[in-house]
Design a protein around this motif. Structure first.
Motif, PDB file in Angstrom:
ATOM      1  N   HIS A 203     -37.448  60.991   3.907  1.00  0.00           N
ATOM      2  CA  HIS A 203     -38.146  60.341   2.787  1.00  0.00           C
ATOM      3  C   HIS A 203     -37.566  58.963   2.511  1.00  0.00           C
ATOM      4  O   HIS A 203     -38.309  58.014   2.237  1.00  0.00           O
ATOM      5  CB  HIS A 203     -38.025  61.220   1.542  1.00  0.00           C
ATOM      6  N   VAL A 204     -36.235  58.828   2.607  1.00  0.00           N
ATOM      7  CA  VAL A 204     -35.587  57.546   2.314  1.00  0.00           C
ATOM      8  C   VAL A 204     -36.018  56.477   3.303  1.00  0.00           C
ATOM      9  O   VAL A 204     -36.384  55.354   2.914  1.00  0.00           O
ATOM     10  CB  VAL A 204     -34.053  57.704   2.310  1.00  0.00           C
ATOM     11  N   VAL A 205     -35.972  56.794   4.608  1.00  0.00           N
ATOM     12  CA  VAL A 205     -36.225  55.766   5.624  1.00  0.00           C
ATOM     13  C   VAL A 205     -37.709  55.439   5.770  1.00  0.00           C
ATOM     14  O   VAL A 205     -38.049  54.467   6.459  1.00  0.00           O
ATOM     15  CB  VAL A 205     -35.650  56.195   6.984  1.00  0.00           C
ATOM     16  N   THR A 206     -38.567  56.196   5.159  1.00  0.00           N
ATOM     17  CA  THR A 206     -40.004  55.903   5.243  1.00  0.00           C
ATOM     18  C   THR A 206     -40.556  55.500   3.889  1.00  0.00           C
ATOM     19  O   THR A 206     -40.711  54.316   3.590  1.00  0.00           O
ATOM     20  CB  THR A 206     -40.761  57.115   5.812  1.00  0.00           C
ATOM     21  N   THR A 207     -40.831  56.490   3.067  1.00  0.00           N
ATOM     22  CA  THR A 207     -41.505  56.230   1.781  1.00  0.00           C
ATOM     23  C   THR A 207     -40.649  55.405   0.838  1.00  0.00           C
ATOM     24  O   THR A 207     -41.096  54.396   0.284  1.00  0.00           O
ATOM     25  CB  THR A 207     -41.889  57.562   1.119  1.00  0.00           C
ATOM     26  N   GLU A 208     -39.395  55.828   0.639  1.00  0.00           N
ATOM     27  CA  GLU A 208     -38.555  55.139  -0.354  1.00  0.00           C
ATOM     28  C   GLU A 208     -38.201  53.727   0.091  1.00  0.00           C
ATOM     29  O   GLU A 208     -38.094  52.825  -0.749  1.00  0.00           O
ATOM     30  CB  GLU A 208     -37.289  55.950  -0.615  1.00  0.00           C
ATOM     31  N   TRP A 209     -38.012  53.522   1.381  1.00  0.00           N
ATOM     32  CA  TRP A 209     -37.675  52.176   1.850  1.00  0.00           C
ATOM     33  C   TRP A 209     -38.811  51.201   1.561  1.00  0.00           C
ATOM     34  O   TRP A 209     -38.579  50.054   1.179  1.00  0.00           O
ATOM     35  CB  TRP A 209     -37.352  52.203   3.338  1.00  0.00           C
ATOM     36  N   ARG A 210     -40.044  51.632   1.743  1.00  0.00           N
ATOM     37  CA  ARG A 210     -41.193  50.775   1.417  1.00  0.00           C
ATOM     38  C   ARG A 210     -41.279  50.541  -0.082  1.00  0.00           C
ATOM     39  O   ARG A 210     -41.641  49.433  -0.531  1.00  0.00           O
ATOM     40  CB  ARG A 210     -42.488  51.416   1.925  1.00  0.00           C
ATOM     41  N   ALA A 211     -40.964  51.567  -0.872  1.00  0.00           N
ATOM     42  CA  ALA A 211     -40.995  51.398  -2.326  1.00  0.00           C
ATOM     43  C   ALA A 211     -39.955  50.386  -2.787  1.00  0.00           C
ATOM     44  O   ALA A 211     -40.219  49.576  -3.687  1.00  0.00           O
ATOM     45  CB  ALA A 211     -40.765  52.744  -3.015  1.00  0.00           C
ATOM     46  N   MET A 212     -38.775  50.409  -2.179  1.00  0.00           N
ATOM     47  CA  MET A 212     -37.749  49.436  -2.550  1.00  0.00           C
ATOM     48  C   MET A 212     -38.184  48.025  -2.171  1.00  0.00           C
ATOM     49  O   MET A 212     -37.909  47.066  -2.894  1.00  0.00           O
ATOM     50  CB  MET A 212     -36.431  49.779  -1.858  1.00  0.00           C
ATOM     51  N   ALA A 213     -38.850  47.878  -1.027  1.00  0.00           N
ATOM     52  CA  ALA A 213     -39.294  46.554  -0.589  1.00  0.00           C
ATOM     53  C   ALA A 213     -40.443  46.042  -1.441  1.00  0.00           C
ATOM     54  O   ALA A 213     -40.497  44.852  -1.781  1.00  0.00           O
ATOM     55  CB  ALA A 213     -39.708  46.607   0.879  1.00  0.00           C
ATOM     56  N   ASP A 214     -41.373  46.922  -1.806  1.00  0.00           N
ATOM     57  CA  ASP A 214     -42.576  46.488  -2.529  1.00  0.00           C
ATOM     58  C   ASP A 214     -42.380  46.460  -4.043  1.00  0.00           C
ATOM     59  O   ASP A 214     -42.824  45.526  -4.719  1.00  0.00           O
ATOM     60  CB  ASP A 214     -43.754  47.412  -2.191  1.00  0.00           C
ATOM     61  N   ASP A 215     -41.705  47.483  -4.575  1.00  0.00           N
ATOM     62  CA  ASP A 215     -41.600  47.628  -6.032  1.00  0.00           C
ATOM     63  C   ASP A 215     -40.202  47.362  -6.567  1.00  0.00           C
ATOM     64  O   ASP A 215     -40.014  47.285  -7.781  1.00  0.00           O
ATOM     65  CB  ASP A 215     -42.040  49.035  -6.455  1.00  0.00           C
ATOM     66  N   GLY A 216     -39.208  47.279  -5.688  1.00  0.00           N
ATOM     67  CA  GLY A 216     -37.846  47.032  -6.142  1.00  0.00           C
ATOM     68  C   GLY A 216     -37.220  48.200  -6.865  1.00  0.00           C
ATOM     69  O   GLY A 216     -36.380  48.016  -7.746  1.00  0.00           O
ATOM     70  N   GLU A 217     -37.584  49.432  -6.477  1.00  0.00           N
ATOM     71  CA  GLU A 217     -37.011  50.610  -7.124  1.00  0.00           C
ATOM     72  C   GLU A 217     -37.079  51.806  -6.180  1.00  0.00           C
ATOM     73  O   GLU A 217     -37.883  51.832  -5.245  1.00  0.00           O
ATOM     74  CB  GLU A 217     -37.742  50.921  -8.427  1.00  0.00           C
ATOM     75  N   VAL A 218     -36.221  52.789  -6.455  1.00  0.00           N
ATOM     76  CA  VAL A 218     -36.240  54.018  -5.671  1.00  0.00           C
ATOM     77  C   VAL A 218     -37.289  54.963  -6.255  1.00  0.00           C
ATOM     78  O   VAL A 218     -37.823  54.737  -7.344  1.00  0.00           O
ATOM     79  CB  VAL A 218     -34.855  54.681  -5.659  1.00  0.00           C
ATOM     80  N   THR A 219     -37.570  56.047  -5.534  1.00  0.00           N
ATOM     81  CA  THR A 219     -38.635  56.959  -5.944  1.00  0.00           C
ATOM     82  C   THR A 219     -38.061  58.189  -6.652  1.00  0.00           C
ATOM     83  O   THR A 219     -36.921  58.596  -6.403  1.00  0.00           O
ATOM     84  CB  THR A 219     -39.442  57.420  -4.721  1.00  0.00           C
ATOM     85  N   GLU A 220     -38.871  58.776  -7.507  1.00  0.00           N
ATOM     86  CA  GLU A 220     -38.479  60.022  -8.166  1.00  0.00           C
ATOM     87  C   GLU A 220     -38.407  61.165  -7.160  1.00  0.00           C
ATOM     88  O   GLU A 220     -37.591  62.081  -7.300  1.00  0.00           O
ATOM     89  CB  GLU A 220     -39.463  60.355  -9.282  1.00  0.00           C
ATOM     90  N   ARG A 221     -39.264  61.107  -6.136  1.00  0.00           N
ATOM     91  CA  ARG A 221     -39.243  62.153  -5.120  1.00  0.00           C
ATOM     92  C   ARG A 221     -37.906  62.162  -4.389  1.00  0.00           C
ATOM     93  O   ARG A 221     -37.367  63.244  -4.082  1.00  0.00           O
ATOM     94  CB  ARG A 221     -40.390  61.916  -4.129  1.00  0.00           C
ATOM     95  N   GLY A 222     -37.357  61.009  -4.112  1.00  0.00           N
ATOM     96  CA  GLY A 222     -36.048  60.956  -3.473  1.00  0.00           C
ATOM     97  C   GLY A 222     -34.976  61.582  -4.341  1.00  0.00           C
ATOM     98  O   GLY A 222     -34.088  62.295  -3.844  1.00  0.00           O
ATOM     99  N   THR A 223     -35.046  61.340  -5.637  1.00  0.00           N
ATOM    100  CA  THR A 223     -34.085  61.946  -6.559  1.00  0.00           C
ATOM    101  C   THR A 223     -34.216  63.461  -6.553  1.00  0.00           C
ATOM    102  O   THR A 223     -33.216  64.188  -6.566  1.00  0.00           O
ATOM    103  CB  THR A 223     -34.315  61.399  -7.973  1.00  0.00           C
ATOM    104  N   GLU A 224     -35.439  63.941  -6.528  1.00  0.00           N
ATOM    105  CA  GLU A 224     -35.663  65.390  -6.495  1.00  0.00           C
ATOM    106  C   GLU A 224     -35.105  66.013  -5.216  1.00  0.00           C
ATOM    107  O   GLU A 224     -34.504  67.093  -5.249  1.00  0.00           O
ATOM    108  CB  GLU A 224     -37.157  65.684  -6.619  1.00  0.00           C
ATOM    109  N   LEU A 225     -35.319  65.354  -4.083  1.00  0.00           N
ATOM    110  CA  LEU A 225     -34.829  65.894  -2.815  1.00  0.00           C
ATOM    111  C   LEU A 225     -33.299  65.921  -2.766  1.00  0.00           C
ATOM    112  O   LEU A 225     -32.707  66.870  -2.235  1.00  0.00           O
ATOM    113  CB  LEU A 225     -35.374  65.061  -1.653  1.00  0.00           C
ATOM    114  N   LEU A 226     -32.652  64.888  -3.321  1.00  0.00           N
ATOM    115  CA  LEU A 226     -31.191  64.894  -3.355  1.00  0.00           C
ATOM    116  C   LEU A 226     -30.678  65.966  -4.311  1.00  0.00           C
ATOM    117  O   LEU A 226     -29.651  66.610  -4.041  1.00  0.00           O
ATOM    118  CB  LEU A 226     -30.668  63.519  -3.763  1.00  0.00           C
ATOM    119  N   ASP A 227     -31.376  66.175  -5.413  1.00  0.00           N
ATOM    120  CA  ASP A 227     -30.995  67.249  -6.330  1.00  0.00           C
ATOM    121  C   ASP A 227     -31.107  68.612  -5.650  1.00  0.00           C
ATOM    122  O   ASP A 227     -30.303  69.527  -5.920  1.00  0.00           O
ATOM    123  CB  ASP A 227     -31.876  67.216  -7.576  1.00  0.00           C
TER     124      ASP A 227
END
Length: 254
Positions: free
Chosen positions: A110-134
């Motif tokens: 999730h980090v290297v695909t979805t979240e990486w694009r979110a950081m590039a486009d929106d400047g923030e990490v995703t809630e889904r990434g937080t859930e997966l790490l939890d």
């Protein structure tokens, strides 16, 4: 009082003080004073404007470069911690080990695909990434060791989960632009003044001088672009990469 208003008033006050002192001195000058005998300060002022602006540019470039390096280090630390989790769980029972590794792989994917694009486009990490790490944290902390060997591995695993979470938080803080607007105002204003001083020196239209003036302006434009490009560690051309994740988890496709 807003900061931009304080800055504007300070700049206006400095200009007014210089102009007033110059006018007062000019009116009080002696009748026999010959201005042509005083040294021309234009070249002196131009030199120091260039020096001061070069220092400011250097500090800005060093700051954004350091920020990018720190962001890449956060990525590396997070990847290493997750890899350690995947390796250390080999002492756990098969079903527990496989579940933890699957959840780690899901988070990394999730980090290297979805979240990486979110950081590039929106400047923030995703809630889904937080859930997966939890989920990875619960897998590790909720397991009760059954043998002494598993008990010895339990606390290091918990520490690695904490390290991954800390690195993720630091990575989240590194997303987006880091240079304040007032700094950009100073950089752009300084560029205009520095380039404008070329005309104060009464540059001639010879080929050599025009080429030098053009190269000087292009150099400043390039340095400003470099600062802008480094300003968002995950969002622009020369950005921090997900290579640490891909090297330690080669089965994950970025």
């Amino acid at each position: 009082m807003p900061e931009w208003l304080v800055l504007t008033l300070a700049m206006l006050a400095a200009c007014v003080v210089v102009v007033v002192i110059t006018l007062v001195r000019h009116r009080r000058a002696a009748d026999d004073e010959d201005p042509s005998e005083t040294p021309d300060v234009i070249e002196y002022m131009t030199m120091w404007i260039g020096v001061v602006y070069a220092i400011v540019l250097g500090l800005a470039i060093a700051g954004v470069w350091e920020g990018r390096g720190a962001a890449q280090e956060h990525v590396r630390a997070e990847a290493v911690a997750l890899h350690e989790i995947s390796e250390r769980v080999r002492v756990y029972p098969t079903e527990v080990r496989d579940r933890i590794r699957e959840d780690v792989n899901a988070y990394v994917g999730h980090v290297v695909t979805t979240e990486w694009r979110a950081m590039a486009d929106d400047g923030e990490v995703t809630e889904r990434g937080t859930e997966l790490l939890d989920r990875v944290r619960r897998d590790v902390t909720d397991y009760e060791p059954r043998t002494d060997f598993e008990a010895q591995a339990y606390q290091p695993l918990v520490d690695q989960v904490a390290a991954a979470d800390q690195a993720r938080s630091a990575r989240a803080e590194s997303t987006g632009e880091t240079m304040p607007g007032v700094v950009w105002f100073g950089l752009i204003t300084g560029a205009v003044i520095t380039i404008g001083m070329i005309f104060a020196l009464q540059i001639r239209r010879t080929t050599r001088e025009m080429v030098l003036a053009g190269l000087f302006s292009a150099l400043i434009a390039f340095l400003l672009f470099l600062i802008w490009d480094f300003d968002a560690p995950f969002g622009r051309g020369i950005a921090a990469s997900a290579d640490p994740f891909l090297r330690l988890f080669p089965h994950i496709e970025g």
